[in-house]
Design a protein around this motif. Structure first.
Motif, mmCIF file in Angstrom:
data_model
loop_
_atom_site.group_PDB
_atom_site.id
_atom_site.type_symbol
_atom_site.label_atom_id
_atom_site.label_comp_id
_atom_site.label_asym_id
_atom_site.label_seq_id
_atom_site.Cartn_x
_atom_site.Cartn_y
_atom_site.Cartn_z
ATOM 1 N N ARG A 94 0.814 -1.213 0.000
ATOM 2 C CA ARG A 94 0.000 0.000 0.000
ATOM 3 C C ARG A 94 0.853 1.271 0.000
ATOM 4 O O ARG A 94 0.399 2.324 -0.448
ATOM 5 N N GLU A 143 -1.179 3.149 -2.728
ATOM 6 C CA GLU A 143 -2.467 3.581 -2.187
ATOM 7 C C GLU A 143 -2.641 5.093 -2.292
ATOM 8 O O GLU A 143 -3.753 5.583 -2.484
ATOM 9 N N GLU A 144 -1.545 5.813 -2.167
ATOM 10 C CA GLU A 144 -1.632 7.268 -2.262
ATOM 11 C C GLU A 144 -2.200 7.680 -3.624
ATOM 12 O O GLU A 144 -3.022 8.577 -3.722
ATOM 13 N N GLN A 160 -3.981 5.705 -5.593
ATOM 14 C CA GLN A 160 -5.335 5.190 -5.718
ATOM 15 C C GLN A 160 -6.347 6.128 -5.057
ATOM 16 O O GLN A 160 -7.423 6.355 -5.588
ATOM 17 N N SER A 161 -5.990 6.665 -3.896
ATOM 18 C CA SER A 161 -6.958 7.477 -3.153
ATOM 19 C C SER A 161 -6.736 8.969 -3.382
ATOM 20 O O SER A 161 -7.300 9.793 -2.688
ATOM 21 N N HIS A 162 -5.889 9.301 -4.359
ATOM 22 C CA HIS A 162 -5.644 10.692 -4.746
ATOM 23 C C HIS A 162 -4.929 11.510 -3.681
ATOM 24 O O HIS A 162 -4.794 12.719 -3.832
ATOM 25 N N THR A 163 -4.508 10.878 -2.580
ATOM 26 C CA THR A 163 -3.826 11.658 -1.558
ATOM 27 C C THR A 163 -2.427 12.061 -2.004
ATOM 28 O O THR A 163 -1.810 12.922 -1.392
ATOM 29 N N THR A 190 -10.525 15.706 -6.711
ATOM 30 C CA THR A 190 -10.956 14.741 -5.711
ATOM 31 C C THR A 190 -10.274 15.122 -4.409
ATOM 32 O O THR A 190 -9.057 15.174 -4.361
ATOM 33 N N TYR A 239 -7.078 11.304 3.778
ATOM 34 C CA TYR A 239 -6.729 10.020 4.371
ATOM 35 C C TYR A 239 -7.929 9.561 5.197
ATOM 36 O O TYR A 239 -8.201 10.081 6.265
ATOM 37 N N GLY A 240 -8.647 8.573 4.654
ATOM 38 C CA GLY A 240 -9.907 8.165 5.261
ATOM 39 C C GLY A 240 -9.784 7.658 6.679
ATOM 40 O O GLY A 240 -10.720 7.754 7.457
ATOM 41 N N GLY A 294 -12.830 9.623 6.204
ATOM 42 C CA GLY A 294 -13.334 8.762 5.144
ATOM 43 C C GLY A 294 -14.829 8.509 5.215
ATOM 44 O O GLY A 294 -15.441 8.089 4.246
#
Lengths: 235, 327
Positions: A68, A72-73, A75-78, B82, B86-87, B131
């Motif tokens: 991750r 993951e960053e 993927q979640s746009h962070t 978007t 960080y959920g 999140g």
């Protein structure tokens, strides 16, 4: 400063994720099983057989811990936040790597129960135990750097995990080339064999060339991760 | 405050942005309009230092994007399309992280974050997991993250996307209140939104600058052809006959929408407005009297809001016509 902030955030996020606990449980359960079975079968107060089997567990667990990390960053746009905060790609990669390394070190620390048990039962020499732990940290650290690198290559955690698994497996068996060939290729393969080097640590030997090998492997992998992270925004 | 000089960005073979030159003055709110894929987000990402330009130069708050990206990033707050959340963190924890990254001194961090949450209207969800929030709240958390550390430049990519009408009004108020203190670059595809918040508007299409002006001038330029929607009690024939007497109507469309029993709906294209802006009012008066004299009660008459798509089509076709004429 930025490295520390990223390290803290990353570690906290590991500690609230089921993945880290699942990986921890798998790691400790298999570790405990290996340790107990070996101890009961050999009746010798020696941690070496356990450490020689550590590679299998790491092969399984490191891809899970690191997949991750950077994927993951994306993927979640962070990553759009992270890459626009005042920090360099190197600080981001190092902060993230240190967080997963700390997590692994924590898991390794929990296995201290085994030597404690051995000391309660018997009086094994301390040297090989200490050197084995140093080796385990370096070996695991190298695998984690492989994982951070593969995670920097893709948006998909699955792909990152699979690549990490494949690369570690390759590093494991690369010295087989040494049996199949002769000359420079065989020499190179022998040099790259991560487990052969680890073997020396379990014997109680902390060889500086081995330490240097692992540390430079980690440095190179993290450098590649930084480049890959930078390159993704250039395209 | 923000200066783009001949900025271009290429992805593979495709130029997402080409030869874009513009500047934003300190304290100004610049609106960025364009359809999806026009290069809005790419340009904004270049301004924030997320990605470097392929060609041209970018200076933000006196810092060149290629020279010192980290320093540039410390001066820009960015709300991407978007919200980058960080959920697994609480809203407060998330903003404290951003504050630490932006080097807000430790002793001021909590107070600063509380203040930003107050301003963006998320104080009530401060301890909830980010999140789990609704889209509108996430958007505001993203906005709060952009504001943390008081960066002089704010880049907001579709700041009202996913919000309900009340939240949209609040967000616009917030943005207006930030003007002057911050230099703001915001993108949108809603024309009234840009008109109500921005000092200046920049329209891009296919990665190129199409027009650049104040919202008023732009609507004056584009308002050349206005439209009216008319709902009348009576038959279509009667309405058509009545409207035939009125001058200034360029065309009539009959949208086949399920109206009420015995009513007719018409959409009128009006002739281009005279520059004094009076003509449109005259046409409406003329329509009123023409229909009144024939005993056709007007149930509804209103100007049709022009969507960006219309404005856009108009601008782009104008461009195409001009280039065709030159060729």
């Amino acid at each position: 400063m930025a490295v520390f902030a990223i390290f803290k955030r990353e570690l906290k996020s590991y500690l609230v994720s089921p993945l880290a606990y699942a990986a921890g449980v798998v790691f400790l359960a298999i570790s405990g099983y290996f340790f107990s079975v070996i101890l009961l079968a050999t009746r010798v107060a020696d941690l070496r057989p356990y450490f020689l089997n550590l590679g299998v567990i790491l092969l399984l667990v490191t891809p899970l811990l690191t997949m991750r990390s950077l994927a993951e960053e994306r993927q979640s746009h962070t990553d759009e936040l992270l890459m626009t905060l005042p920090a360099t790609a190197a600080q981001i990669v190092v902060g993230k790597y240190l967080a997963v390394l700390a997590l692994y070190a924590g898991m390794l620390a929990l296995t201290a129960v085994y030597p404690a048990l051995l000391y309660w039962l018997s009086d094994p020499p301390a040297g090989p135990i200490v050197s084995s732990y140093v080796g385990a940290l370096l070996l695991g650290g190298t695998f984690l750097a492989v994982g951070v690198f593969t995670s920097s290559l893709t948006d998909s955690q699955m792909v990152a995990g699979l690549l990490c698994f494949g690369l570690i497996l390759l590093m494991w068996v690369i010295n087989w080339l040494a049996f199949a060939m002769t000359g420079p290729i065989a020499d190179a393969a022998r040099q790259l064999a991560v487990f052969e080097r680890f073997d020396d640590f379990t014997k109680g030997l902390i060889d500086s060339t081995h330490v240097l090998f692992y540390v430079s492997a980690i440095a190179i992998l993290l450098f590649l991760s930084v480049r890959s992270l930078e390159r993704r925004t250039w395209m | 405050m923000i200066q783009l000089v001949q900025v271009g960005k290429r992805f593979g073979q495709r130029w997402a942005v080409q030869d874009l030159t513009c500047s934003v003055e300190p304290g100004e709110v610049l609106g960025f309009l364009g359809p999806n894929g026009a290069g809005k987000s790419t340009t904004m990402r270049i301004v924030t230092g997320y990605m470097p330009p392929t060609t041209g130069s970018v200076r933000v708050a006196g810092v060149d994007a290629l020279d010192d990206p980290v320093r540039l990033k410390s001066r820009v707050g960015y709300l991407p399309e978007t919200p980058p959340i960080y959920g697994e963190m609480t809203v407060r924890g998330y903003l404290l992280f951003v504050a630490e990254m932006r080097r807000v001194p430790r002793h001021r961090r909590r107070r600063h974050v509380d203040e930003v949450m107050e301003r963006t209207g998320i104080a009530d969800v401060a301890d909830r997991l980010a999140g789990r929030l609704s889209r509108g709240y996430k958007q505001r958390v993203g906005m709060a993250a952009a504001l943390v550390g008081e960066p002089p430049v704010l880049v907001l990519d579709e700041p009202t996307a996913g919000m309900d009408p009340r939240q949209i009004i609040e967000m616009r108020q917030l943005i207006r209140s930030l003007a002057g203190r911050h230099t703001i670059l915001l993108s949108s595809h809603i024309l009234p939104e840009v008109a109500s918040t921005c000092h200046r508007v920049l329209i891009i299409n296919k990665g190129r600058l199409v027009a650049q002006d104040t919202p008023d001038n732009l609507s004056a330029r584009l308002g050349g052809r206005r439209q009216l929607r008319l709902e009348v009690r009576g038959s279509r024939q009667a309405l058509e006959a009545a409207l035939a007497e009125v001058s200034g109507i360029a065309g009539i469309r009959w949208p086949s929408e399920p109206g009420h029993e015995g009513t007719t709906v018409a959409e009128l294209d009006l002739d281009p407005v005279a520059t004094d802006g009076q003509a449109a009012g005259d046409v409406r008066e003329a329509i009123f009297f023409a229909l009144a004299s024939r005993g056709l009660p007007i149930l509804e008459m209103r100007s049709l809001d022009r969507s960006l798509e219309d404005v856009f089509l108009e601008l782009v076709t104008h461009e195409d016509l001009e280039s065709a004429a030159k060729a």
